[in-house]
Write a protein that holds these residues in place. Structure first.
Motif, PDB file in Angstrom:
ATOM      1  N   LYS A 123      -1.708  -0.463   8.097  1.00  0.00           N
ATOM      2  CA  LYS A 123      -0.908   0.725   8.419  1.00  0.00           C
ATOM      3  C   LYS A 123       0.478   0.314   8.933  1.00  0.00           C
ATOM      4  O   LYS A 123       1.491   0.928   8.569  1.00  0.00           O
ATOM      5  CB  LYS A 123      -1.636   1.560   9.471  1.00  0.00           C
ATOM      6  N   ARG A 147       0.835  -1.213   0.000  1.00  0.00           N
ATOM      7  CA  ARG A 147       0.000   0.000   0.000  1.00  0.00           C
ATOM      8  C   ARG A 147       0.859   1.248   0.000  1.00  0.00           C
ATOM      9  O   ARG A 147       1.978   1.296   0.539  1.00  0.00           O
ATOM     10  CB  ARG A 147      -0.943  -0.035   1.196  1.00  0.00           C
ATOM     11  N   LEU A 194      -3.553   4.498   1.990  1.00  0.00           N
ATOM     12  CA  LEU A 194      -3.855   4.407   3.415  1.00  0.00           C
ATOM     13  C   LEU A 194      -4.787   5.538   3.837  1.00  0.00           C
ATOM     14  O   LEU A 194      -5.742   5.335   4.598  1.00  0.00           O
ATOM     15  CB  LEU A 194      -2.559   4.442   4.217  1.00  0.00           C
TER      16      LEU A 194
END
Length: 237
Positions: free
Chosen positions: A211, A120, A125
């Motif tokens: 994350k 990502r 995000l």
């Protein structure tokens, strides 16, 4: 040991190419560009998206590898038809049909989320964070949060950097989040607002693992989310 001073540049180029692949693949999968239609020229894409020719070439190469386009030398790049078979026909009007979709998603999304945790971008995000914030706001107002729910899961597919995941999730369409299509008799006494809140707590665990870029935790969080959704009554998100 000498440092690789070109590494940041390569990473930036890769991220820009990834973002461009997402934009172009969405246009193709949403049929904004018809099968057989010629993709805009390299120069036109450079001008439209403000990226370098290197980024455009990398993005086109990824689209070719995903089977979305083909390049005919001396002519141009053309969008390929995605399937000669009829589109997916999914029964999501019963609890049994919903459970079947969730079982399919268990296999698909546990792998997708692990890849998303590794690949990502910061921008993706941020988009996921916005989707979950929208979900919570809508849920608090007793409004439908299905669109925000679907967006969160689709963003995870996009973050895999693999257009095949995006294509499958796009094919699933509204069947991806089917709880509101189960009739009242099948749904029984289930409280949809309570289910939505439980689902979003699970979403937060998925988001936090992405994350942290922890693929194992992301996979476990997605597995828990989808199995809980199935077990609640087969109509979760």
């Amino acid at each position: 040991m000498p440092q690789d001073t070109d590494a940041p540049l390569r990473k930036r180029t890769h991220n820009l190419a990834h973002d461009l692949v997402t934009k172009l693949s969405q246009s193709i999968l949403l049929v904004e560009v018809e099968p057989g239609e010629k993709v805009r020229s390299e120069g036109a894409i450079v001008q439209a998206h403000g990226v370098s020719r290197t980024v455009v070439r990398e993005a086109i190469s990824k689209l070719q590898a995903s089977g979305l386009v083909e390049t005919r030398h001396g002519i141009g790049t053309f969008v390929l038809a995605q399937t000669g078979e009829p589109g997916l026909r999914l029964n999501v009007d019963t609890a049994a049909g919903v459970r079947a979709i969730l079982e399919l998603r268990l296999g698909l999304e546990t792998q997708a989320v692990a890849l998303a945790a590794q690949r990502r971008s910061e921008h993706q995000l941020q988009q996921m964070r916005q989707a979950l914030d929208d979900y919570q706001r809508l849920s608090n107002n007793n409004d439908s949060c299905v669109e925000a729910d679907r967006r969160f899961h689709l963003l995870i597919a996009e973050a895999t950097d693999n257009a095949c995941f995006v294509e499958i999730m796009q094919h699933l369409g509204s069947a991806m989040i089917p709880r509101t299509r189960v009739n009242v008799a099948e749904r029984g006494q289930a409280d949809l607002s309570k289910l939505a809140q439980l689902a979003n707590l699970e979403h937060e665990a998925i988001f936090n693992a992405i994350k942290r870029q922890d693929p194992d935790a992301a996979r476990a969080a997605m597995w828990l989310h989808l199995t809980n959704s199935r077990d609640r009554f087969g109509a979760g998100s």
